[in-house]
Design a protein around this motif. Structure first.
Motif, short mmCIF file in Angstrom:
data_model
loop_
_atom_site.label_atom_id
_atom_site.label_comp_id
_atom_site.label_asym_id
_atom_site.label_seq_id
_atom_site.Cartn_x
_atom_site.Cartn_y
_atom_site.Cartn_z
N TYR A 250 0.85 -1.20 0.00
CA TYR A 250 0.00 0.00 0.00
C TYR A 250 0.88 1.24 0.00
O TYR A 250 1.64 1.48 0.94
CB TYR A 250 -0.92 -0.01 1.23
CG TYR A 250 -1.89 1.15 1.26
CD1 TYR A 250 -3.01 1.16 0.43
CD2 TYR A 250 -1.69 2.22 2.13
CE1 TYR A 250 -3.90 2.22 0.46
CE2 TYR A 250 -2.59 3.27 2.17
CZ TYR A 250 -3.69 3.27 1.33
OH TYR A 250 -4.57 4.32 1.36
N GLU A 251 0.78 2.04 -1.06
CA GLU A 251 1.57 3.26 -1.19
C GLU A 251 0.73 4.35 -1.84
O GLU A 251 0.12 4.13 -2.89
CB GLU A 251 2.83 3.02 -2.03
CG GLU A 251 3.81 2.01 -1.45
CD GLU A 251 5.01 1.79 -2.35
OE1 GLU A 251 5.13 2.53 -3.36
OE2 GLU A 251 5.82 0.90 -2.06
N ASN A 252 0.71 5.52 -1.19
CA ASN A 252 0.03 6.70 -1.76
C ASN A 252 -1.41 6.41 -2.15
O ASN A 252 -1.89 6.83 -3.21
CB ASN A 252 0.81 7.23 -2.98
CG ASN A 252 2.24 7.61 -2.64
OD1 ASN A 252 2.50 8.20 -1.59
ND2 ASN A 252 3.17 7.27 -3.51
N GLY A 253 -2.12 5.67 -1.28
CA GLY A 253 -3.53 5.41 -1.51
C GLY A 253 -3.84 4.31 -2.49
O GLY A 253 -5.01 4.09 -2.85
N THR A 254 -2.80 3.58 -2.96
CA THR A 254 -2.98 2.54 -3.96
C THR A 254 -2.22 1.28 -3.56
O THR A 254 -1.14 1.36 -2.96
CB THR A 254 -2.45 3.01 -5.33
OG1 THR A 254 -3.12 4.22 -5.71
CG2 THR A 254 -2.69 1.96 -6.41
N LEU A 255 -2.78 0.12 -3.89
CA LEU A 255 -2.06 -1.14 -3.72
C LEU A 255 -1.21 -1.35 -4.97
O LEU A 255 -1.73 -1.55 -6.07
CB LEU A 255 -3.04 -2.30 -3.51
CG LEU A 255 -3.70 -2.34 -2.14
CD1 LEU A 255 -4.90 -3.29 -2.14
CD2 LEU A 255 -2.69 -2.77 -1.06
N GLN A 256 0.12 -1.27 -4.80
CA GLN A 256 1.04 -1.35 -5.93
C GLN A 256 1.89 -2.62 -5.83
O GLN A 256 2.25 -3.06 -4.74
CB GLN A 256 1.95 -0.12 -5.95
CG GLN A 256 1.17 1.19 -6.09
CD GLN A 256 2.08 2.41 -6.13
OE1 GLN A 256 3.29 2.29 -6.30
NE2 GLN A 256 1.49 3.58 -5.99
#
Length: 267
Positions: A250-256
């Protein structure tokens, strides 16, 4: 002035206004979930949930929509969650809706009717905020050497968490080429080689396409509070050569997708 009488009028008016506000917020929540759910990207598989086939359950919905020809596609009684949709003649469900005790949302994509590939509903704290999210796994296609899946993630209040496209993420990390008598696989700057003589099917070097294709099978698992992905690799139509494994972060509001690892099949 009759103060007592006027107070009753104001109280009654306040109750009406409160009810209107609650209804407006509820409608906004449904619309918000529908809009955000449509932006969710793709992923795949975890624990199987029950699929109801009884005629009485097919018309039973949570929410205020008319049942019509909608059917319950999957449900999880422990979570109080269900997915319903409309069956088509091609063997899939469309117009999918996720219903929970707190919110309901439209789900993007389709789901095959084959109960072997039933939708999966799980929960895990993928963003690390201390609260578990709903993780919805759908399967849009399957066959010999093929399984096309997707995943969508929602917080307990109905807000969706975007999931980076697996195809896009792998495309940024993985590349292949034919160099002399070897097939080279480059993953995040690290190169592996397979002798062409070991392959049952030779890559097509006449077309302007990569010699290795991927994603015929995409599978996702939830282990603890981590979403992981498996992405198959093949040469030609049928020669499976291995797979890529990676976790989502989870990074910057997104699952990357984090950097993947390569597992080659013994040729």
């Amino acid at each position: 002035m009759n103060i007592k009488k006027n107070m009753k009028k104001w109280l009654f008016l306040a109750l009406i206004l409160s009810a209107v506000c609650i209804e407006t917020v509820s409608a906004a929540r449904l619309q918000s979930c529908q809009n955000q759910a449509s932006t969710a990207n793709q992923a795949v598989v975890t624990n199987v949930v029950s699929v109801s086939e009884s005629a009485s359950n097919r018309d039973e919905l949570v929410g205020d929509e008319e049942s019509g020809n909608r059917e319950i596609v999957a449900s999880n009684s422990d979570l109080g969650v269900q997915i319903d949709g409309v069956a088509d003649e091609q063997g899939s469900y469309g117009q999918l809706t996720l219903r929970t005790p707190v919110f309901q949302c439209s789900l993007s994509g389709t789901q095959v009717q084959n109960p072997t590939y039933a939708p999966q509903i799980t929960t895990a704290d993928l963003d690390g905020d201390g609260q578990k999210e709903f993780i919805i796994h759908l399967t849009s296609g399957y066959g010999t050497g093929v399984e096309l899946n997707s995943v969508q993630v929602f917080r307990q209040n109905g807000d969706s968490i975007p999931v980076q496209s697996l195809n896009e993420a792998i495309g940024n990390q993985f590349h292949s080429a034919v160099q002399g008598s070897n097939l080279t696989l480059t993953l995040n700057g690290k190169t592996s080689s397979i002798p062409l003589s070991q392959l049952a099917e030779q890559p097509d070097t006449q077309q302007n396409t990569p010699p290795v294709t991927g994603g015929a099978v995409q599978q996702y698992e939830v282990n603890g509070n981590t979403l992981s992905a498996i992405y198959s690799l093949q040469v030609g139509m049928m020669t499976y050569i291995g797979e890529l494994h990676a976790n989502y972060q989870y990074e910057n509001g997104t699952l990357q997708l984090a950097p993947a690892s390569l597992e080659l099949e013994q040729q």
